[in-house]
Design a protein around this motif. Structure first.
Motif, mmCIF file in Angstrom:
data_model
loop_
_atom_site.group_PDB
_atom_site.id
_atom_site.type_symbol
_atom_site.label_atom_id
_atom_site.label_comp_id
_atom_site.label_asym_id
_atom_site.label_seq_id
_atom_site.Cartn_x
_atom_site.Cartn_y
_atom_site.Cartn_z
ATOM 1 N N PRO A 288 0.839 -1.205 0.000
ATOM 2 C CA PRO A 288 0.000 0.000 0.000
ATOM 3 C C PRO A 288 0.869 1.248 0.000
ATOM 4 N N SER A 289 0.291 2.358 -0.458
ATOM 5 C CA SER A 289 1.047 3.606 -0.487
ATOM 6 C C SER A 289 1.062 4.286 0.884
ATOM 7 N N GLU A 290 0.109 3.928 1.737
ATOM 8 C CA GLU A 290 0.100 4.468 3.089
ATOM 9 C C GLU A 290 -0.529 3.454 4.037
ATOM 10 N N VAL A 291 -0.053 3.474 5.271
ATOM 11 C CA VAL A 291 -0.558 2.552 6.285
ATOM 12 C C VAL A 291 -0.757 3.323 7.589
ATOM 13 N N THR A 292 -1.661 2.822 8.413
ATOM 14 C CA THR A 292 -1.890 3.364 9.748
ATOM 15 C C THR A 292 -1.543 2.291 10.767
ATOM 16 N N GLY A 367 14.607 -5.111 -6.555
ATOM 17 C CA GLY A 367 15.156 -4.054 -7.383
ATOM 18 C C GLY A 367 14.304 -2.807 -7.449
ATOM 19 N N ALA A 368 13.095 -2.859 -6.875
ATOM 20 C CA ALA A 368 12.215 -1.690 -6.895
ATOM 21 C C ALA A 368 12.207 -1.028 -5.521
ATOM 22 N N GLU A 369 11.942 0.290 -5.511
ATOM 23 C CA GLU A 369 11.815 1.027 -4.261
ATOM 24 C C GLU A 369 10.411 1.599 -4.179
ATOM 25 N N VAL A 370 9.677 1.210 -3.130
ATOM 26 C CA VAL A 370 8.265 1.578 -3.005
ATOM 27 C C VAL A 370 8.096 2.541 -1.838
ATOM 28 N N PRO A 371 7.653 3.782 -2.070
ATOM 29 C CA PRO A 371 7.421 4.713 -0.959
ATOM 30 C C PRO A 371 6.135 4.367 -0.217
ATOM 31 N N VAL A 372 6.211 4.396 1.108
ATOM 32 C CA VAL A 372 5.040 4.116 1.943
ATOM 33 C C VAL A 372 4.969 5.179 3.041
ATOM 34 N N SER A 373 3.821 5.826 3.154
ATOM 35 C CA SER A 373 3.593 6.795 4.219
ATOM 36 C C SER A 373 3.047 6.066 5.445
ATOM 37 N N VAL A 374 3.622 6.355 6.603
ATOM 38 C CA VAL A 374 3.241 5.661 7.845
ATOM 39 C C VAL A 374 2.623 6.667 8.812
#
Length: 764
Positions: A288-292, A367-374
């Protein structure tokens, strides 16, 4: 659980440091530039701001304050102390006015006003005390003082010691002994003046430090300051030479090598649905792009398990932090993702509270970098909100004063917390506070003991107060009396920087010191605690200097401490100022002002306030109120443990003043007062019981037993049934059965009453 031996207490504290993931790097930075009553400075705020920015860039958690008045100083120091952990690396930077008085160095808040020779302790901040308290639990401490400008108080003399001897203010700072493994750096040599620079630049000293550290942050600090000394000397044409005092026994660097992010070497795979257990590689689309993350608020939180679940993984994947939290510090470790919030003192007024913070990470996968907002949703434990203690260096910042504890709720909340976290010392200590507020003194003592063995610093003071207290029945409570053991526990608390331990030991020596040296030690400890905003110490020092017919009766000096306490909304400060007004220690008597101060103190839970109001009313000092109101106040005082409240109420009831005459009811009040700690009140209560009719004494005993739940008749005849109840209740309270006479029976019943409903020793 039997009381632990003193050696067990001390060894437990000495060896119970909580393991930390990494050294906590903390800085306190203050820039005081715009002063109210003395000359402003040109660059102090700019110097502090530049220094703060540099330290933040180097990974320090920075507590910075600008143009701080005295209470602002206290608040900032208290917040920083709350965040210090064992083994921390601490930097203190101050730019602003500072002076030397006697052999001590003082930092000046922006509202400093030396209008009286006794203003020094409530108008300034002592440098060596700041260093001691910040370095108490740290591994390395560095203090940098850019403050040796012209003396803003020339020709001023001030009192700083217990004996009120006067010292002239001097320019510059004096040499003093620094704690082990610390460095104190001054912008110029002792007694000399430093340059401030012009209004558009930093001072020569601050500029040299920032330039040197920014160029080579990994350079050893002693080498840095050698370079700074040379740079300042050259920049001022030899007129200013910085100076340092060092007891460093290990190297310190402003910068440190940042460890590479944790790398997971195996490829991440997940089961493929309906494939019989076959697997596929994880891709960026799987995250997911963001998690709580809903977590419990604590001094340090392992976010790894919660983040792994939120990302749909069985274990935490390889991550790096890309944006930092707003109100904390997050770090990636080999064993997880740790979050340490920046704690602050907060008065607890609600039963629930949630705090939020956010940051972002980058998940590295195939090989991929995935941004995730926490987003962190942190629930504060109910026990922290119900019974957290003020100025507690092991708490999470939320606190209630003793008179603010909701007893039943706090007991339940903290019992749940202790069961859920049996090894957490702060919950054991807070349960002890709730038990003490409920009058369960033996249980409270045991909880404090447990907290000591778990390494909770404040519990040293709580345990010590029980061991030394004269306000509890040690036989009935089963709590040993051990003054020497209490003092040893206080000393361990002082070594860890606890202002409550400073107060407790200082109080003992100021009141009971065998000689001038011990009394001076007591004053120094109380003054140290007061400087951190500990109002108990302010009140104790105020009363000490307001004691008439002593060689230390200095009303002006005492009043300054009491005014400082009341300004911080302390009920004892309110009460003491009422005493000042009622007795004209501030000039003419002002009975209306005294009444208002006493009323404010009583409303806050002060133990002596109610009886004092009763006395004022009886003397005719409160227009429109009479005996009925006075009796209510006296009874309230007795319920809080004030023996004179009981004696005065009993005398009124015997005479039918404020209520119908009732001899047994009066005798109950006398009996209760006879077992409280004020010896003169107890003697007066015993005198009131002497010669009373046997049937009235018997009725009083029976009424008191019925009030405590015994099913006995009130007929003035002590028969077998009454004696059985009395003997059983005495045994339950660890007391001996009374002699077969009416007075002994009533006294035993009163003692049982206090064993079942003890007064609050934490309020005295």
């Amino acid at each position: 659980m039997a009381p632990l031996a003193l050696a067990t207490y001390l060894s437990a504290i000495a060896t119970s440091a909580v393991a930390q993931s990494e050294p906590n790097r903390l800085a306190v930075v203050i820039g005081n530039q715009d002063y109210v009553g003395i000359d402003d400075l040109a660059n102090a705020k700019r110097d502090a701001e530049r220094f703060s920015a540099m330290l933040r860039d180097l990974g320090f958690t920075v507590f910075d304050g600008y143009n701080l008045d005295r209470q602002g100083f206290e608040d900032l120091l208290r917040a920083s102390i709350l965040n210090v952990t064992e083994g921390a690396e601490i930097v203190f930077f101050y730019a602003g006015h500072g002076i030397q008085i006697g052999r001590r160095n003082y930092l000046l808040p922006t509202d400093v006003a030396f209008e009286s020779v006794y203003d020094l302790p409530v108008e300034s901040v002592t440098l060596d005390r700041v260093i001691e308290v910040l370095s108490a639990r740290g591994k390395v401490h560095v203090a940098i003082i850019d403050a040796c400008r012209d003396n803003p108080f020339p020709n001023k003399v001030l009192a700083g010691n217990l004996d009120a001897s006067l010292f002239e203010t001097k320019t510059g700072f004096d040499v003093f002994q620094t704690p082990l493994n610390s460095l104190v750096a001054f912008s110029t040599a002792p007694g000399m003046v430093a340059f401030d620079g012009n209004g558009s630049e930093n001072s020569p000293y601050t500029a040299a430090i920032v330039n040197a550290v920014s160029a080579e942050p990994e350079r050893d600090i002693l080498s840095v300051f050698a370079q700074v000394r040379k740079a300042v000397y050259n920049a001022t044409d030899g007129k200013q030479v910085p100076w340092e005092s060092s007891t460093l026994v290990q190297p310190f660097h402003f910068g440190r090598t940042v460890e590479a992010p944790v790398v997971v070497t195996s490829e991440m795979v997940v089961p493929t649905p309906d494939s019989g257990g076959s697997t596929r590689q994880v891709t960026a689309q799987d995250f997911p792009s963001e998690v709580t993350l809903p977590v419990s608020y604590d001094r340090q939180i392992d976010l790894g398990p919660a983040l792994a679940v939120a990302l749909g993984q069985s274990a935490l994947p390889s991550i790096s932090v890309t944006t930092v939290p707003n109100d904390g510090l997050v770090s990636v470790r080999a064993d997880g993702l740790m979050y340490r919030p920046v704690l602050s003192e907060r008065r607890a007024t609600e039963r629930s509270a949630f705090l939020r913070d956010q940051f972002s990470v980058t998940v590295q996968t195939n090989g991929a970098e995935v941004p995730v907002s926490v987003l962190l949703e942190m629930e504060v434990n109910a026990c922290d909100l119900a019974a957290g203690d003020a100025l507690d260096p092991g708490s999470v910042g939320f606190y209630r004063l003793p008179n603010e504890i909701e007893v039943d709720y706090a007991l339940e909340a903290c019992q749940v917390a202790v069961e859920a976290y049996p090894d957490e010392g702060r919950f054991s200590y807070q349960l002890g506070r709730a038990e003490q507020a409920a009058g369960r003194l033996h249980k409270s003592f045991l909880s404090f003991q447990t907290a000591v063995t778990q390494g909770h610093i404040r519990a040293l003071n709580g345990t010590g107060r029980f061991l030394i207290s004269k306000r509890i029945d040690h036989q009935a409570t089963g709590i040993p009396q051990n003054a020497a053991g209490a003092l040893a526990l206080y000393e361990k608390g002082i070594e860890a920087g606890d202002p409550f331990a400073m107060h407790s030991k200082g109080l003992h020596f100021l009141r009971n010191g065998q000689d001038a040296i011990e009394r001076e030690m007591g004053f120094e400890l109380l003054d140290r605690a007061a400087e951190l905003g500990h109002t108990y110490s302010m009140n104790e020092l105020g009363i000490y200097f307001l004691a008439k017919d002593t060689d230390h009766f200095l009303p002006e000096r005492g009043l300054r401490y009491l005014q400082a306490s009341a300004a911080r909304q302390d009920i004892y400060g309110f009460y003491n100022l009422g005493y000042v007004e009622a007795n004209g220690l501030n000039g003419a008597k002002d009975l209306d002002a005294a009444y208002q101060w006493y009323l404010k103190a009583s409303d806050g839970g002060h133990p002596f306030g109610p009886s004092t109001l009763g006395r004022m009313i009886r003397k005719g000092d409160v227009p429109g109120q009479g005996d009925a109101e006075a009796l209510v106040w006296y009874d309230e005082g007795l319920s809080r443990g004030d023996g004179w409240g009981g004696v005065n109420a009993a005398r009124m009831v015997l005479k039918g003043e404020g209520a119908a005459a009732d001899v047994p009811a009066a005798l109950i009040r006398f009996a209760k007062a006879s077992h409280l700690s004020n010896k003169k009140a107890a003697e007066a209560a015993l005198e009131g019981l002497q010669g009373q009719p046997a049937d009235d004494l018997a009725k009083a005993t029976q009424l008191l037993l019925r009030d405590m739940g015994a099913d006995v008749a009130v007929d003035g005849a002590i028969g077998p049934a009454t004696r059985r109840f009395l003997a059983a209740m005495a045994a339950e309270a660890n007391l001996q059965s009374p002699a077969n006479n009416r007075l002994s029976e009533l006294e035993t019943a009163a003692r049982i009453y206090w064993a079942k409903s003890p007064t609050r020793p934490d309020l005295f």
